[in-house]
Motif scaffolding. Structure first.
Motif, mmCIF file in Angstrom:
data_model
loop_
_atom_site.group_PDB
_atom_site.id
_atom_site.type_symbol
_atom_site.label_atom_id
_atom_site.label_comp_id
_atom_site.label_asym_id
_atom_site.label_seq_id
_atom_site.Cartn_x
_atom_site.Cartn_y
_atom_site.Cartn_z
ATOM 1 N N LEU A 62 0.339 -8.384 3.590
ATOM 2 C CA LEU A 62 0.986 -7.096 3.365
ATOM 3 C C LEU A 62 0.003 -6.020 2.921
ATOM 4 C CD1 LEU A 62 4.214 -8.386 1.619
ATOM 5 C CD2 LEU A 62 4.063 -7.390 3.908
ATOM 6 N N VAL A 63 -1.064 -6.424 2.248
ATOM 7 C CA VAL A 63 -2.031 -5.440 1.754
ATOM 8 C C VAL A 63 -3.258 -5.333 2.649
ATOM 9 C CG1 VAL A 63 -3.397 -6.954 0.249
ATOM 10 C CG2 VAL A 63 -3.091 -4.557 -0.368
ATOM 11 N N THR A 64 -3.599 -6.381 3.402
ATOM 12 C CA THR A 64 -4.812 -6.318 4.229
ATOM 13 C C THR A 64 -4.651 -5.331 5.385
ATOM 14 O OG1 THR A 64 -4.073 -8.306 5.434
ATOM 15 C CG2 THR A 64 -5.673 -8.611 3.664
ATOM 16 N N ASP A 69 -6.378 0.385 7.299
ATOM 17 C CA ASP A 69 -6.170 1.830 7.392
ATOM 18 C C ASP A 69 -7.162 2.591 6.517
ATOM 19 O OD1 ASP A 69 -4.088 1.612 9.180
ATOM 20 O OD2 ASP A 69 -2.528 1.646 7.636
ATOM 21 N N ARG A 70 -7.476 2.018 5.344
ATOM 22 C CA ARG A 70 -8.330 2.711 4.374
ATOM 23 C C ARG A 70 -9.802 2.639 4.757
ATOM 24 N NH1 ARG A 70 -11.298 5.170 2.205
ATOM 25 N NH2 ARG A 70 -11.602 5.703 0.011
ATOM 26 N N LYS A 193 -2.300 4.333 -1.158
ATOM 27 C CA LYS A 193 -2.086 3.779 -2.485
ATOM 28 C C LYS A 193 -1.747 2.305 -2.326
ATOM 29 C CE LYS A 193 -0.260 8.101 -4.405
ATOM 30 N NZ LYS A 193 0.939 8.752 -5.003
ATOM 31 N N PHE A 194 -2.335 1.484 -3.163
ATOM 32 C CA PHE A 194 -2.089 0.049 -3.057
ATOM 33 C C PHE A 194 -1.097 -0.386 -4.130
ATOM 34 C CE2 PHE A 194 -6.202 0.589 -0.990
ATOM 35 C CZ PHE A 194 -5.955 -0.066 0.213
ATOM 36 N N ASP A 195 -0.031 -1.014 -3.682
ATOM 37 C CA ASP A 195 1.041 -1.466 -4.557
ATOM 38 C C ASP A 195 0.616 -2.776 -5.227
ATOM 39 O OD1 ASP A 195 3.375 -2.117 -5.807
ATOM 40 O OD2 ASP A 195 4.542 -2.437 -3.978
ATOM 41 N N THR A 247 8.689 4.569 -4.688
ATOM 42 C CA THR A 247 8.786 5.853 -4.002
ATOM 43 C C THR A 247 7.468 6.274 -3.363
ATOM 44 O OG1 THR A 247 8.307 7.010 -6.075
ATOM 45 C CG2 THR A 247 10.631 6.659 -5.511
ATOM 46 N N GLY A 248 6.435 5.462 -3.560
ATOM 47 C CA GLY A 248 5.136 5.765 -2.965
ATOM 48 C C GLY A 248 4.967 5.061 -1.640
ATOM 49 N N GLU A 249 4.080 4.067 -1.609
ATOM 50 C CA GLU A 249 3.853 3.297 -0.392
ATOM 51 C C GLU A 249 4.115 1.822 -0.673
ATOM 52 O OE1 GLU A 249 0.570 4.212 2.251
ATOM 53 O OE2 GLU A 249 -0.060 5.770 0.857
#
Length: 498
Positions: A62-64, A69-70, A193-195, A247-249
């Motif tokens: 989910l984060v990779t 993108d980053r 932004k990383f959750d 409410t962010g990403e």
């Protein structure tokens, strides 16, 4: 989106690495008996060799994708490929089961870094009228790799030993790195932004759930095992709440699931991941330890499944464009489930291997009806700006299904072996046990009968899970036929040409 260069060479380069990492989901199944014997392990330990890989693969997905993108999908893909290749070398050099499990976890992390980048490149480099064809190739590779893994594994185990199922990744990894470095374009990056709270909750929840399920039988389903499973479910519940309030990403944009086909595609692919991962453990134990086959011979029993999947995937891709989305995968899941019940009925000491291969061929055609059509249906209705997030969630769902399937088959297989009065160790192959082939017939035959029964009963699990896929696929609705959709349909009809 890049339109200045042909995107297909870049996708072909990425598919080499993608094929390799999916291969390693199933390549270990055929080597389990050899690993147990050489490293003096039991059933639960050796299945952790697969589960550690799947768990470390699933949780970071989910984060990779956001990392791609980053920092650019090419850079993250190449970094993941380096991690995967070096971890493969560590796996091959492992001298204990715990070392091998640790190395497989690192290997899974490398795979997690690589996988979302293949989908990102499709989304960002292919124009809309070619994206369907590219997705079809991606889905076909995913399906074929999971079936080819055991066949290649069997050949390598017999040729040089189980270590070579990992050594072989080193030259392939080097080739894949060079190809990607040369052919994959550097794409623009975006800040994200990383959750971190979401990452932590999903990782902790999945670990608690998988560890509890897989180790439950080993620890006699003690209270602390149930507490771990319940805690895992609670933490995953908190993860969903966290995502809904973010409410962010968020890692999982829950708005994606408002698309009916996307929601049910995720349920279906989770069922597929769980069933495919859990099929090969009991079937290879049956072929090698009940029928006394070598790893190569046992793997070749499944050759018709792999071959017919590859042959029929492009054909069924063309047919599926002319019918409602629900038709092909629903039939595929139903037939695949039926073949597993057929395998189960055949798994006796005197079961016909020829009939086993025929049923396997039918299962291969069923597989061709599932992988690519599901991948295409999942993202078809999503807006372009959500295609990347949707692909990341879809990949993660498939891997989560695979992890839970691996853990569940470990628990069920151990339980069925114990219920038959057999030792809970490595079924006469390791752990100090005597090989079944060395026992006199009067002792061996009753053991083989009980072992066959335990292995046969464990196949009810993946066969039943596939019925979830039948229901999910039957819930698909037809695509709206805009002019853009018609262009996509024309492109997807040419999947076989690519």
């Amino acid at each position: 989106m890049s339109t200045q260069r042909n995107p297909w060479p870049a996708l072909y380069a990425l598919v080499v690495g993608f094929f390799m990492i999916l291969l390693d989901m199933t390549i270990v199944a055929v080597a389990n008996p050899a690993i147990m014997k050489d490293l003096n392990a039991d059933v639960s330990q050796v299945i952790w060799v697969t589960s550690a890989y799947l768990l470390a693969y699933a949780v970071p997905l989910l984060v990779t994708g956001r990392l791609g993108d980053r920092f650019g999908p090419k850079n993250i893909y190449l970094g993941g490929l380096v991690v995967f290749t070096l971890a493969s070398l560590w796996c091959a050099e492992s001298t204990s089961i715990n070392m091998l499990i640790a190395a497989r976890a690192v290997q899974g992390l490398g795979a997690a870094l690589m996988t979302p980048q293949t989908m990102a490149v499709i989304t960002r480099t292919f124009p809309p009228d070619k994206r369907g064809a590219a997705m079809g190739l991606w889905g076909g590779v995913a399906g074929l790799a999971t079936l080819v893994g055991p066949i290649l594994g069997g050949v390598l185990v017999d040729w040089q030993g189980w270590q070579w199922i990992f050594y072989v990744n080193v030259p392939i990894g080097i080739i894949a790195f060079i190809a990607a470095y040369v052919l994959v374009p550097s794409l623009p990056t975006n800040r994200h932004k990383f959750d971190l709270v979401g990452v932590a909750l999903s990782a902790v929840g999945m670990f608690l759930l998988v560890f509890g399920i897989q180790e439950g039988n080993t620890h006699h389903w003690d209270a602390w095992i149930w507490a771990m499973i319940i805690a895992g479910l609670v933490v995953l519940g908190l993860f969903i709440v966290n995502q809904a309030r973010n409410t962010g990403e968020p890692l999982v944009p829950l708005s994606l699931f408002k698309d009916r086909n996307f929601a049910f595609s995720n349920l279906a692919i989770a069922a597929m991941g769980a069933s495919v991962t859990s099929i090969f453990v009991p079937t290879y134990f049956y072929l090698q330890q009940v029928h006394g086959m070598s790893p190569t011979r046992s793997a070749l029993v499944f050759a018709p499944m792999a071959i017919l999947t590859g042959v029929f995937a492009p054909i069924i891709g063309k047919i599926s464009d002319r019918v409602a989305p629900r038709v092909i995968p629903t039939v595929g899941f139903a037939v695949f489930s039926a073949t597993l019940f057929g395998f189960s009925a055949l798994m006796k000491p005197d079961g016909s291997i020829a009939l086993f291969m025929v049923i396997g061929g039918i299962a291969g055609i069923a597989n061709a009806c599932i992988w690519a059509p599901l991948a295409t249906t999942a993202t078809h209705g999503l807006p372009v700006q959500q295609a990347g997030a949707g692909a990341g969630v879809y990949n993660t769902t498939r891997q989560v299904g695979s992890v839970l399937g691996s853990a569940a088959i470990s628990a069920l297989l151990s339980a069925r072996i114990a219920a038959q009065g057999l030792p809970g160790g490595p079924i006469g192959e390791g752990g100090g046990g005597q090989s079944l082939s060395n026992l006199p017939a009067v002792v061996r035959d009753p053991i083989l009968e009980k072992l066959s029964t335990a292995l046969s009963q464990s196949l009810y699990l993946p066969a039943g899970i596939l019925l979830i896929g039948v229901v999910a696929s039957a819930m698909f609705v037809g695509h709206a036929k805009s002019s853009g959709d018609k262009q996509d349909d024309a492109a997807k009809a040419n999947i076989g040409a690519h």
